[in-house]
Design a protein around this motif. Structure first.
Motif, PDB file in Angstrom:
ATOM      1  N   LYS A   9       1.333  13.065  -2.618  1.00  0.00           N
ATOM      2  CA  LYS A   9       1.912  11.750  -2.912  1.00  0.00           C
ATOM      3  C   LYS A   9       1.885  10.862  -1.678  1.00  0.00           C
ATOM      4  O   LYS A   9       1.535   9.684  -1.763  1.00  0.00           O
ATOM      5  N   GLU A  10       2.237  11.430  -0.531  1.00  0.00           N
ATOM      6  CA  GLU A  10       2.233  10.654   0.708  1.00  0.00           C
ATOM      7  C   GLU A  10       0.833  10.166   1.050  1.00  0.00           C
ATOM      8  O   GLU A  10       0.655   9.037   1.501  1.00  0.00           O
ATOM      9  N   ARG A  11      -0.178  11.003   0.819  1.00  0.00           N
ATOM     10  CA  ARG A  11      -1.569  10.597   1.075  1.00  0.00           C
ATOM     11  C   ARG A  11      -1.985   9.463   0.132  1.00  0.00           C
ATOM     12  O   ARG A  11      -2.625   8.501   0.546  1.00  0.00           O
ATOM     13  N   TRP A  12      -1.641   9.599  -1.163  1.00  0.00           N
ATOM     14  CA  TRP A  12      -1.960   8.557  -2.141  1.00  0.00           C
ATOM     15  C   TRP A  12      -1.315   7.232  -1.741  1.00  0.00           C
ATOM     16  O   TRP A  12      -1.950   6.188  -1.773  1.00  0.00           O
ATOM     17  N   ILE A  13      -0.030   7.289  -1.364  1.00  0.00           N
ATOM     18  CA  ILE A  13       0.691   6.064  -1.014  1.00  0.00           C
ATOM     19  C   ILE A  13       0.114   5.450   0.266  1.00  0.00           C
ATOM     20  O   ILE A  13       0.004   4.226   0.369  1.00  0.00           O
ATOM     21  N   GLU A  14      -0.255   6.261   1.216  1.00  0.00           N
ATOM     22  CA  GLU A  14      -0.876   5.740   2.442  1.00  0.00           C
ATOM     23  C   GLU A  14      -2.181   5.019   2.092  1.00  0.00           C
ATOM     24  O   GLU A  14      -2.462   3.925   2.602  1.00  0.00           O
ATOM     25  N   LYS A  15      -2.977   5.615   1.209  1.00  0.00           N
ATOM     26  CA  LYS A  15      -4.224   4.980   0.782  1.00  0.00           C
ATOM     27  C   LYS A  15      -3.934   3.667   0.072  1.00  0.00           C
ATOM     28  O   LYS A  15      -4.629   2.671   0.278  1.00  0.00           O
ATOM     29  N   PHE A  16      -2.900   3.658  -0.783  1.00  0.00           N
ATOM     30  CA  PHE A  16      -2.527   2.435  -1.478  1.00  0.00           C
ATOM     31  C   PHE A  16      -2.135   1.354  -0.476  1.00  0.00           C
ATOM     32  O   PHE A  16      -2.626   0.229  -0.540  1.00  0.00           O
ATOM     33  N   LYS A  17      -1.252   1.683   0.457  1.00  0.00           N
ATOM     34  CA  LYS A  17      -0.768   0.685   1.414  1.00  0.00           C
ATOM     35  C   LYS A  17      -1.894   0.129   2.283  1.00  0.00           C
ATOM     36  O   LYS A  17      -1.867  -1.029   2.665  1.00  0.00           O
ATOM     37  N   ASN A  18      -2.898   0.937   2.571  1.00  0.00           N
ATOM     38  CA  ASN A  18      -4.037   0.485   3.376  1.00  0.00           C
ATOM     39  C   ASN A  18      -5.075  -0.291   2.561  1.00  0.00           C
ATOM     40  O   ASN A  18      -5.964  -0.908   3.135  1.00  0.00           O
ATOM     41  N   SER A  19      -4.952  -0.248   1.244  1.00  0.00           N
ATOM     42  CA  SER A  19      -5.965  -0.867   0.383  1.00  0.00           C
ATOM     43  C   SER A  19      -5.862  -2.380   0.298  1.00  0.00           C
ATOM     44  O   SER A  19      -6.857  -3.057   0.054  1.00  0.00           O
ATOM     45  N   GLY A  20      -4.656  -2.912   0.443  1.00  0.00           N
ATOM     46  CA  GLY A  20      -4.468  -4.348   0.287  1.00  0.00           C
ATOM     47  C   GLY A  20      -4.423  -4.801  -1.162  1.00  0.00           C
ATOM     48  O   GLY A  20      -4.345  -5.993  -1.447  1.00  0.00           O
ATOM     49  N   LEU A  21      -4.476  -3.854  -2.091  1.00  0.00           N
ATOM     50  CA  LEU A  21      -4.444  -4.171  -3.518  1.00  0.00           C
ATOM     51  C   LEU A  21      -3.011  -4.152  -4.037  1.00  0.00           C
ATOM     52  O   LEU A  21      -2.124  -3.562  -3.420  1.00  0.00           O
ATOM     53  N   SER A  22      -2.813  -4.753  -5.203  1.00  0.00           N
ATOM     54  CA  SER A  22      -1.519  -4.645  -5.873  1.00  0.00           C
ATOM     55  C   SER A  22      -1.383  -3.217  -6.406  1.00  0.00           C
ATOM     56  O   SER A  22      -2.388  -2.493  -6.538  1.00  0.00           O
ATOM     57  N   ILE A  23      -0.163  -2.821  -6.720  1.00  0.00           N
ATOM     58  CA  ILE A  23       0.053  -1.482  -7.276  1.00  0.00           C
ATOM     59  C   ILE A  23      -0.767  -1.314  -8.551  1.00  0.00           C
ATOM     60  O   ILE A  23      -1.446  -0.296  -8.737  1.00  0.00           O
TER      61      ILE A  23
END
Length: 53
Positions: A9-23
């Protein structure tokens, strides 16, 4: 229903936060339910805010 470890989960969220995309955009792009990603982010943000105090 998939189960993810805390580390996953932490890896997924880190990737999300670095993506610049909306949730919503990021979740769709990665094949994850929007509600799942929203829950992960919410829990992580709550946890982070309690550590700061």
């Amino acid at each position: 229903m998939a189960k993810y470890s805390k580390e996953e989960k932490e890896r997924w969220i880190e990737k999300f936060k670095n993506s610049g995309l909306s949730i919503a955009s990021w979740a769709r792009k990665n094949g994850l339910p929007i509600s799942t990603v929203t829950g992960w982010v919410s829990k992580l943000d709550k946890k982070s805010s309690t550590l700061v105090r």
